[in-house]
Design a protein around this motif. Structure first.
Motif, PDB file in Angstrom:
ATOM      1  N   UNK A  21       0.181  -2.391  -3.060  1.00 30.36           N
ATOM      2  CA  UNK A  21       1.299  -2.525  -2.132  1.00 30.36           C
ATOM      3  C   UNK A  21       2.310  -3.574  -2.603  1.00 30.36           C
ATOM      4  N   UNK A  22       2.399  -3.766  -3.896  1.00 27.15           N
ATOM      5  CA  UNK A  22       3.443  -4.619  -4.463  1.00 27.15           C
ATOM      6  C   UNK A  22       4.655  -3.720  -4.673  1.00 27.15           C
ATOM      7  N   UNK A  23       5.677  -3.930  -3.872  1.00 25.57           N
ATOM      8  CA  UNK A  23       6.838  -3.053  -3.866  1.00 25.57           C
ATOM      9  C   UNK A  23       8.104  -3.814  -4.225  1.00 25.57           C
ATOM     10  N   UNK A  24       9.135  -3.100  -4.645  1.00 24.15           N
ATOM     11  CA  UNK A  24      10.407  -3.743  -5.016  1.00 24.15           C
ATOM     12  C   UNK A  24      11.018  -4.498  -3.834  1.00 24.15           C
ATOM     13  N   UNK A  25      11.732  -5.575  -4.149  1.00 22.83           N
ATOM     14  CA  UNK A  25      12.400  -6.354  -3.107  1.00 22.83           C
ATOM     15  C   UNK A  25      13.914  -6.282  -3.209  1.00 22.83           C
ATOM     16  N   UNK A  26      14.430  -5.700  -4.300  1.00 24.03           N
ATOM     17  CA  UNK A  26      15.880  -5.494  -4.393  1.00 24.03           C
ATOM     18  C   UNK A  26      16.183  -4.296  -5.279  1.00 24.03           C
ATOM     19  N   UNK A  27      17.380  -3.813  -5.173  1.00 21.48           N
ATOM     20  CA  UNK A  27      17.772  -2.575  -5.849  1.00 21.48           C
ATOM     21  C   UNK A  27      17.745  -2.705  -7.365  1.00 21.48           C
ATOM     22  N   UNK A  28      18.045  -3.888  -7.895  1.00 24.31           N
ATOM     23  CA  UNK A  28      18.069  -4.090  -9.344  1.00 24.31           C
ATOM     24  C   UNK A  28      16.713  -3.791  -9.979  1.00 24.31           C
ATOM     25  N   UNK A  29      15.650  -4.053  -9.245  1.00 26.92           N
ATOM     26  CA  UNK A  29      14.309  -3.848  -9.791  1.00 26.92           C
ATOM     27  C   UNK A  29      13.977  -2.371  -9.982  1.00 26.92           C
ATOM     28  N   UNK A  30      14.576  -1.509  -9.187  1.00 23.68           N
ATOM     29  CA  UNK A  30      14.245  -0.087  -9.276  1.00 23.68           C
ATOM     30  C   UNK A  30      15.314   0.732  -9.988  1.00 23.68           C
ATOM     31  N   UNK A  31      16.461   0.134 -10.254  1.00 25.85           N
ATOM     32  CA  UNK A  31      17.542   0.906 -10.886  1.00 25.85           C
ATOM     33  C   UNK A  31      17.098   1.572 -12.187  1.00 25.85           C
ATOM     34  N   UNK A  32      16.339   0.894 -13.068  1.00 28.67           N
ATOM     35  CA  UNK A  32      15.908   1.563 -14.312  1.00 28.67           C
ATOM     36  C   UNK A  32      15.004   2.770 -14.076  1.00 28.67           C
ATOM     37  N   UNK A  33      14.369   2.835 -12.901  1.00 28.63           N
ATOM     38  CA  UNK A  33      13.424   3.919 -12.626  1.00 28.63           C
ATOM     39  C   UNK A  33      14.093   5.200 -12.157  1.00 28.63           C
ATOM     40  N   UNK A  34      15.338   5.102 -11.714  1.00 27.77           N
ATOM     41  CA  UNK A  34      16.012   6.243 -11.098  1.00 27.77           C
ATOM     42  C   UNK A  34      16.055   7.452 -12.013  1.00 27.77           C
ATOM     43  N   UNK A  35      16.257   7.230 -13.305  1.00 29.61           N
ATOM     44  CA  UNK A  35      16.416   8.348 -14.240  1.00 29.61           C
ATOM     45  C   UNK A  35      15.091   9.003 -14.633  1.00 29.61           C
ATOM     46  N   UNK A  36      13.952   8.422 -14.200  1.00 26.13           N
ATOM     47  CA  UNK A  36      12.649   8.970 -14.566  1.00 26.13           C
ATOM     48  C   UNK A  36      12.166   9.996 -13.547  1.00 26.13           C
TER      49      UNK A  36
END
Length: 287
Positions: free
Chosen positions: A113-128
């Motif tokens: 349950x360690x989840x992102x806390x801001x959008x910058x952390x997940x931006x690289x994942x969007x294209x996957x």
């Protein structure tokens, strides 16, 4: 699920001296705007308060406002509403909403349950792909010793995954392509629209259409395979349409014209289309 907070503010629009006049003009209800019901107004106010809070909550609230068109009583477009109400650019809103979809994919599959806390952390994942998103996030958490990884750490993991499955980007700057929505919710309603590529990444392209800019994976594009001179014509046409779209308080017929030309896949205008476009530009003193 842990609290998901911290809206990235790096892409907010800085206010200018004319903001108060512009915002007042945009919020005036005219004959082209549609009134909200009492329940819709209540929902809109609640959702706007969520936007002002946390990243994930904000993204979900923005998506609902967009999908239900709860901005329609005061603003003609969702883009204008976000810019006026929150100071968010269209690109920033797209990043937030796309990031929230990644979080949705991570929830329930992340045992710690360690989840992102801001959008910058997940931006690289969007294209996957969804499975790759989960794998990349898990590896980033592991490399961070169980702590929430930074956007840079996530990007490093994504780069390694991409290197193993690298596919050359077949497009080039200035090329004219059709948008293919497929599974990309940010391209909803954009099927058949054409745009001009303005930036090439390893696995994605930034495309400018008549009314927006999108960064999409290469599988969401299809080249029109035009000659260089035809591409140049479409590039100039795109610029003309974007200038019209940026006019404040424009007549709805302007968007009608731009939308039609934004789906015409031919590198020329008919005599009547040319006259109409010239007349509209003259009307708004752009010619």
């Amino acid at each position: 699920m842990s609290e998901i907070s911290n809206i990235s503010t790096d892409e907010k629009v800085l206010p200018s001296q004319n903001d108060s006049a512009t915002n007042h003009a945009e919020t005036v209800v005219n004959s082209e705007l549609t009134e909200l019901s009492t329940d819709e107004w209540r929902d809109r106010i609640f959702l706007e308060r969520q936007v002002e809070k946390a990243f994930y909550t904000a993204a979900k609230a923005l998506k609902e406002i967009r999908d239900r068109r709860l901005y329609r009583s005061t603003h003609s477009t969702f883009e204008n509403y976000c810019r006026s109400r929150f100071g968010f650019t269209h690109r920033h809103v797209n990043y937030l909403i796309a990031g929230s979809l990644v979080v949705d994919n991570l929830v329930g599959t992340n045992g710690s349950q360690i989840l992102p806390t801001n959008e910058r952390q997940v931006r690289p994942l969007v294209s996957l792909e969804p499975e790759q998103q989960r794998l990349a996030w898990q590896k980033a958490v592991e490399q961070g010793d169980g702590k929430i990884p930074s956007g840079r750490q996530v990007q490093d993991i994504v780069d390694k995954i991409r290197e193993r499955t690298k596919v050359p980007n077949p497009y080039h700057v200035g090329e004219v392509c059709i948008l293919l929505p497929k599974d990309n919710p940010e391209l909803k309603g954009k099927s058949g629209c054409w745009g001009v590529i303005s930036y090439i990444g390893n696995y994605s392209c930034t495309v400018e259409t008549w009314n927006a800019e999108y960064t999409v994976k290469i599988e969401h594009l299809k080249s029109l395979e035009l000659l260089d001179e035809d591409c140049q014509f479409m590039q100039k046409l795109c610029l003309r349409l974007r200038r019209l779209h940026q006019i404040e308080n424009r007549d709805s017929s302007v968007d009608w014209l731009c939308s039609g030309l934004g789906k015409q896949l031919k590198p020329y205008l008919s005599p009547l289309q040319s006259k109409l476009l010239d007349h509209v530009e003259q009307e708004y003193r752009l010619a």
